[in-house]
Design an enzyme around this catalytic site. Structure first.
Site, mmCIF file in Angstrom:
data_model
loop_
_atom_site.group_PDB
_atom_site.id
_atom_site.type_symbol
_atom_site.label_atom_id
_atom_site.label_comp_id
_atom_site.label_asym_id
_atom_site.label_seq_id
_atom_site.Cartn_x
_atom_site.Cartn_y
_atom_site.Cartn_z
ATOM 1 N N ASP A 13 0.792 -1.229 0.000
ATOM 2 C CA ASP A 13 0.000 0.000 0.000
ATOM 3 C C ASP A 13 0.829 1.287 0.000
ATOM 4 O O ASP A 13 1.513 1.598 0.973
ATOM 5 C CB ASP A 13 -0.917 0.023 1.223
ATOM 6 C CG ASP A 13 -1.904 -1.119 1.260
ATOM 7 O OD1 ASP A 13 -3.120 -0.846 1.271
ATOM 8 O OD2 ASP A 13 -1.468 -2.278 1.296
ATOM 9 N N GLU A 44 -4.252 2.290 -3.455
ATOM 10 C CA GLU A 44 -5.546 2.784 -2.989
ATOM 11 C C GLU A 44 -5.431 3.937 -1.985
ATOM 12 O O GLU A 44 -6.401 4.642 -1.736
ATOM 13 C CB GLU A 44 -6.367 1.648 -2.380
ATOM 14 C CG GLU A 44 -5.871 1.161 -1.048
ATOM 15 C CD GLU A 44 -7.021 0.715 -0.142
ATOM 16 O OE1 GLU A 44 -8.169 0.731 -0.588
ATOM 17 O OE2 GLU A 44 -6.745 0.383 1.011
ATOM 18 N N ASN A 45 -4.237 4.129 -1.402
ATOM 19 C CA ASN A 45 -4.029 5.215 -0.443
ATOM 20 C C ASN A 45 -3.029 6.252 -0.941
ATOM 21 O O ASN A 45 -2.494 7.034 -0.158
ATOM 22 C CB ASN A 45 -3.526 4.648 0.890
ATOM 23 C CG ASN A 45 -4.547 3.757 1.558
ATOM 24 O OD1 ASN A 45 -5.661 4.170 1.832
ATOM 25 N ND2 ASN A 45 -4.168 2.510 1.817
ATOM 26 N N HIS A 73 -10.729 1.535 -0.531
ATOM 27 C CA HIS A 73 -10.786 2.994 -0.731
ATOM 28 C C HIS A 73 -10.785 3.371 -2.212
ATOM 29 O O HIS A 73 -10.541 4.529 -2.558
ATOM 30 C CB HIS A 73 -9.607 3.675 -0.038
ATOM 31 C CG HIS A 73 -9.578 3.470 1.442
ATOM 32 N ND1 HIS A 73 -10.698 3.596 2.234
ATOM 33 C CD2 HIS A 73 -8.555 3.150 2.285
ATOM 34 C CE1 HIS A 73 -10.371 3.358 3.500
ATOM 35 N NE2 HIS A 73 -9.080 3.077 3.553
ATOM 36 N N HIS A 156 -6.761 -8.089 -0.768
ATOM 37 C CA HIS A 156 -6.822 -6.934 0.117
ATOM 38 C C HIS A 156 -7.773 -7.271 1.254
ATOM 39 O O HIS A 156 -8.991 -7.116 1.141
ATOM 40 C CB HIS A 156 -7.319 -5.726 -0.689
ATOM 41 C CG HIS A 156 -7.020 -4.406 -0.066
ATOM 42 N ND1 HIS A 156 -5.770 -3.844 -0.086
ATOM 43 C CD2 HIS A 156 -7.811 -3.522 0.594
ATOM 44 C CE1 HIS A 156 -5.804 -2.660 0.500
ATOM 45 N NE2 HIS A 156 -7.037 -2.453 0.953
ATOM 46 N N HIS A 181 -3.433 -4.358 2.642
ATOM 47 C CA HIS A 181 -4.473 -3.733 3.470
ATOM 48 C C HIS A 181 -4.041 -3.451 4.903
ATOM 49 O O HIS A 181 -4.368 -2.391 5.436
ATOM 50 C CB HIS A 181 -5.771 -4.552 3.507
ATOM 51 C CG HIS A 181 -6.838 -3.939 4.363
ATOM 52 N ND1 HIS A 181 -7.438 -2.732 4.057
ATOM 53 C CD2 HIS A 181 -7.412 -4.343 5.537
ATOM 54 C CE1 HIS A 181 -8.343 -2.442 4.982
ATOM 55 N NE2 HIS A 181 -8.337 -3.393 5.884
ATOM 56 N N HIS A 183 -1.072 -2.890 6.133
ATOM 57 C CA HIS A 183 0.082 -1.974 6.164
ATOM 58 C C HIS A 183 1.230 -2.505 7.020
ATOM 59 O O HIS A 183 2.146 -1.755 7.345
ATOM 60 C CB HIS A 183 -0.320 -0.579 6.658
ATOM 61 C CG HIS A 183 -1.235 0.161 5.739
ATOM 62 N ND1 HIS A 183 -1.312 1.533 5.708
ATOM 63 C CD2 HIS A 183 -2.117 -0.259 4.807
ATOM 64 C CE1 HIS A 183 -2.199 1.928 4.810
ATOM 65 N NE2 HIS A 183 -2.704 0.837 4.250
#
Length: 278
Positions: A13, A44-45, A73, A156, A181, A183
């Site tokens: 991520d 996604e982040n 997200h 994820h 997901h 992290h």
């Protein structure tokens, strides 16, 4: 020597501008140093810690990312919908509704000419309700062209049990099941008996002096007092985390897996121009 195997990197991520910067700074020289043929990144982040924009998508591709996966997200920024529908190297979670913007899977060429199939799924334990990821996995495998032997799943998900179950179910049918997901990178990288590389989570690319990429003081204050604060992206101790998998292109089976951690100082050194030998 790894012979004719295809080396794939899944970058964990990417969080905010710090995560973007280290990828843009170091990925191309890292590809050379590690002899990487194909790069997947979970983005996604990437935009301010939540979501992805078309501009950042283009920057990551220009930096050397071959295919982009997302997660829960994915739709935080509505402007990404057009990119999800039009581009062939970015996927939505395949257990989202059929009418949701994006493609369920992608097939993209590696630098050595081999085709790599990529798809993403969301877990259900401790996460928002979505369709069954196990049934969605079966649908994707039925749709992928049979000649594409190299297949990578970015799962994820929150629960390690979800991830382990998916890995075991797909053992021998995909090249790798790699988690994102949480992290936090896990130390369980392995190759299952059928030839599928597995790891519960490949970690986070971004500021590690943080709470999952966010400022410690803000998260701590809200947790203790219940007073809402802005969970800004942190800035300290930026690292690139990911996992490398070598795959036999003839069988699609993994032959090696290892974690990769690139800290900022090493990224600076890697990206620095070589000294003139003269």
């Amino acid at each position: 020597m790894r012979g004719t195997s295809v080396r794939i990197l899944l970058i964990g991520d990417i969080v905010g501008k710090p995560g973007q910067r280290i990828v843009m700074q170091a990925l191309k020289p890292l590809r050379t140093r590690e002899q990487i043929d194909f790069v997947i990144a979970n983005a996604e982040n990437a935009l301010d810690g939540s979501g992805l924009s078309p501009t950042i998508y283009k920057k990551l591709v220009a930096a050397g990312v071959d295919c982009i996966t997302l997660g829960d997200h994915i739709y935080r920024r509505n402007e990404i919908s057009a990119t999800l529908n039009s581009e062939g190297n970015i996927v939505k979670p395949a257990n989202y509704p059929a009418k949701a913007p994006g493609k369920n899977w992608a097939v993209v060429k590696a630098t050595n000419g081999e085709s790599v199939g990529v798809f993403s799924l969301l877990g259900r334990v401790f996460m928002k309700p979505v369709d069954c990821p196990f049934q969605a996995a079966e649908r994707v495998l039925a749709e992928l062209p049979a000649e594409v032997k190299i297949r990578v799943l970015d799962f994820h998900a929150e629960a390690t049990s979800d991830k382990q179950l998916m890995g075991r179910m797909l053992d021998g049918r995909v090249s790798a099941v790699l988690g994102t997901h949480t992290h936090v990178s896990t130390a369980d990288e392995q190759i299952f008996p059928g030839g599928t590389a597995f790891q519960c989570d490949v970690g986070m690319t971004g500021p590690h002096e943080s709470i999952l990429g966010r400022r410690i003081d803000r998260v701590l204050e809200t947790t203790i007092t219940f007073q809402p604060t802005q969970f800004d992206v942190a800035t300290g101790d930026v690292q690139l985390h990911g996992t490398l998998v070598d795959v036999d292109p003839a069988t699609g089976h993994a032959t090696a897996i290892r974690r990769l951690v690139l800290k900022q100082a090493e990224a600076d050194s890697l990206a620095a121009p070589s000294a003139d030998p003269s």
